[in-house]
Write a protein that holds these residues in place. Structure first.
Motif, PDB file in Angstrom:
ATOM      1  N   SER A 107     -31.463  -4.458 -67.215  1.00 36.95           N
ATOM      2  CA  SER A 107     -31.502  -5.917 -67.135  1.00 36.95           C
ATOM      3  C   SER A 107     -32.912  -6.444 -67.362  1.00 36.95           C
ATOM      4  O   SER A 107     -33.111  -7.441 -68.057  1.00 36.95           O
ATOM      5  N   LEU A 108     -33.893  -5.759 -66.773  1.00 38.08           N
ATOM      6  CA  LEU A 108     -35.281  -6.180 -66.932  1.00 38.08           C
ATOM      7  C   LEU A 108     -35.756  -6.021 -68.370  1.00 38.08           C
ATOM      8  O   LEU A 108     -36.476  -6.878 -68.890  1.00 38.08           O
ATOM      9  N   ILE A 109     -35.353  -4.943 -69.023  1.00 37.86           N
ATOM     10  CA  ILE A 109     -35.740  -4.725 -70.419  1.00 37.86           C
ATOM     11  C   ILE A 109     -35.111  -5.795 -71.317  1.00 37.86           C
ATOM     12  O   ILE A 109     -35.766  -6.330 -72.213  1.00 37.86           O
TER      13      ILE A 109
ATOM     14  N   ILE B 213     -24.790  -2.903 -65.241  1.00 35.01           N
ATOM     15  CA  ILE B 213     -25.865  -2.105 -65.820  1.00 35.01           C
ATOM     16  C   ILE B 213     -26.996  -1.971 -64.803  1.00 35.01           C
ATOM     17  O   ILE B 213     -27.126  -2.796 -63.905  1.00 35.01           O
ATOM     18  N   PRO B 214     -27.819  -0.933 -64.937  1.00 36.62           N
ATOM     19  CA  PRO B 214     -28.933  -0.750 -64.001  1.00 36.62           C
ATOM     20  C   PRO B 214     -29.945  -1.903 -64.087  1.00 36.62           C
ATOM     21  O   PRO B 214     -30.085  -2.555 -65.123  1.00 36.62           O
TER      22      PRO B 214
ATOM     23  N   LYS C  39     -24.972   5.732 -67.136  1.00 31.17           N
ATOM     24  CA  LYS C  39     -25.565   4.836 -66.137  1.00 31.17           C
ATOM     25  C   LYS C  39     -24.826   3.511 -66.010  1.00 31.17           C
ATOM     26  O   LYS C  39     -25.169   2.688 -65.168  1.00 31.17           O
ATOM     27  N   SER C  40     -23.823   3.296 -66.816  1.00 34.41           N
ATOM     28  CA  SER C  40     -23.067   2.050 -66.780  1.00 34.41           C
ATOM     29  C   SER C  40     -21.906   2.161 -65.796  1.00 34.41           C
ATOM     30  O   SER C  40     -21.332   3.229 -65.609  1.00 34.41           O
ATOM     31  N   SER C  41     -21.557   1.033 -65.196  1.00 34.93           N
ATOM     32  CA  SER C  41     -20.481   1.020 -64.210  1.00 34.93           C
ATOM     33  C   SER C  41     -19.700  -0.277 -64.336  1.00 34.93           C
ATOM     34  O   SER C  41     -20.266  -1.328 -64.632  1.00 34.93           O
TER      35      SER C  41
ATOM     36  N   GLN D 220     -18.534  -0.907 -68.681  1.00 33.08           N
ATOM     37  CA  GLN D 220     -17.367  -0.217 -68.151  1.00 33.08           C
ATOM     38  C   GLN D 220     -17.848   1.070 -67.510  1.00 33.08           C
ATOM     39  O   GLN D 220     -19.025   1.401 -67.585  1.00 33.08           O
ATOM     40  N   ARG D 221     -16.955   1.812 -66.933  1.00 30.91           N
ATOM     41  CA  ARG D 221     -17.337   3.093 -66.348  1.00 30.91           C
ATOM     42  C   ARG D 221     -17.797   4.033 -67.456  1.00 30.91           C
ATOM     43  O   ARG D 221     -17.044   4.361 -68.364  1.00 30.91           O
ATOM     44  N   ASP D 222     -19.056   4.416 -67.390  1.00 29.81           N
ATOM     45  CA  ASP D 222     -19.683   5.355 -68.326  1.00 29.81           C
ATOM     46  C   ASP D 222     -19.707   4.886 -69.778  1.00 29.81           C
ATOM     47  O   ASP D 222     -19.823   5.691 -70.684  1.00 29.81           O
ATOM     48  N   GLU D 223     -19.584   3.566 -70.020  1.00 29.10           N
ATOM     49  CA  GLU D 223     -19.720   3.071 -71.380  1.00 29.10           C
ATOM     50  C   GLU D 223     -20.156   1.601 -71.366  1.00 29.10           C
ATOM     51  O   GLU D 223     -19.898   0.872 -70.422  1.00 29.10           O
TER      52      GLU D 223
END
Length: 113
Positions: free
Chosen positions: A71-73, A66-67, A59-61, A103-106
């Motif tokens: 961020s809210l958590i 980050i989603p 879920k990382s990009s 990063q992309r996927d990490e």
């Protein structure tokens, strides 16, 4: 009748909000290693050294970061973002700083030294 529908809509909205929140919080765990900084449960630790840990997380990009739910958590657990530069964000809580790089996927999580 009109107030009854409004009341039901408000109750439904509140219920959905709580359901989303508790569903989102169950997807993260607090890391003792990083001063109770939340880490996604389904993130797989792929590399670790004395300063940081690298997790594989789909879920990382690098473009979108980050989603919003993550961020809210982070914010809900008392962490405040103090710096953001590119893919790096620095969060602070009680004088402790944590680096989070997406990063992309990490994600890379580390202590600010």
């Amino acid at each position: 009748m009109k107030y009854k529908k409004l009341f039901l809509a408000i109750v439904l909205f509140i219920f959905l909000g709580f359901s989303y929140y508790f569903g989102a919080t169950s997807k993260y765990e607090l890391s003792k290693e990083f001063s109770d900084f939340p880490i996604p449960i389904n993130a797989k630790l792929v590399q670790k050294n004395e300063y940081n840990s690298i997790y594989q997380w789909s879920k990382s990009s690098d473009v979108n970061g980050i989603p919003l739910s993550y961020s809210l958590i982070i914010r809900t657990n008392g962490w405040k973002r103090v710096v953001r530069e590119g893919t790096l964000s620095i969060y602070e809580k009680n004088g402790v700083q944590i680096n989070l790089s997406s990063q992309r996927d990490e994600i890379i999580i580390g202590n600010k030294k």
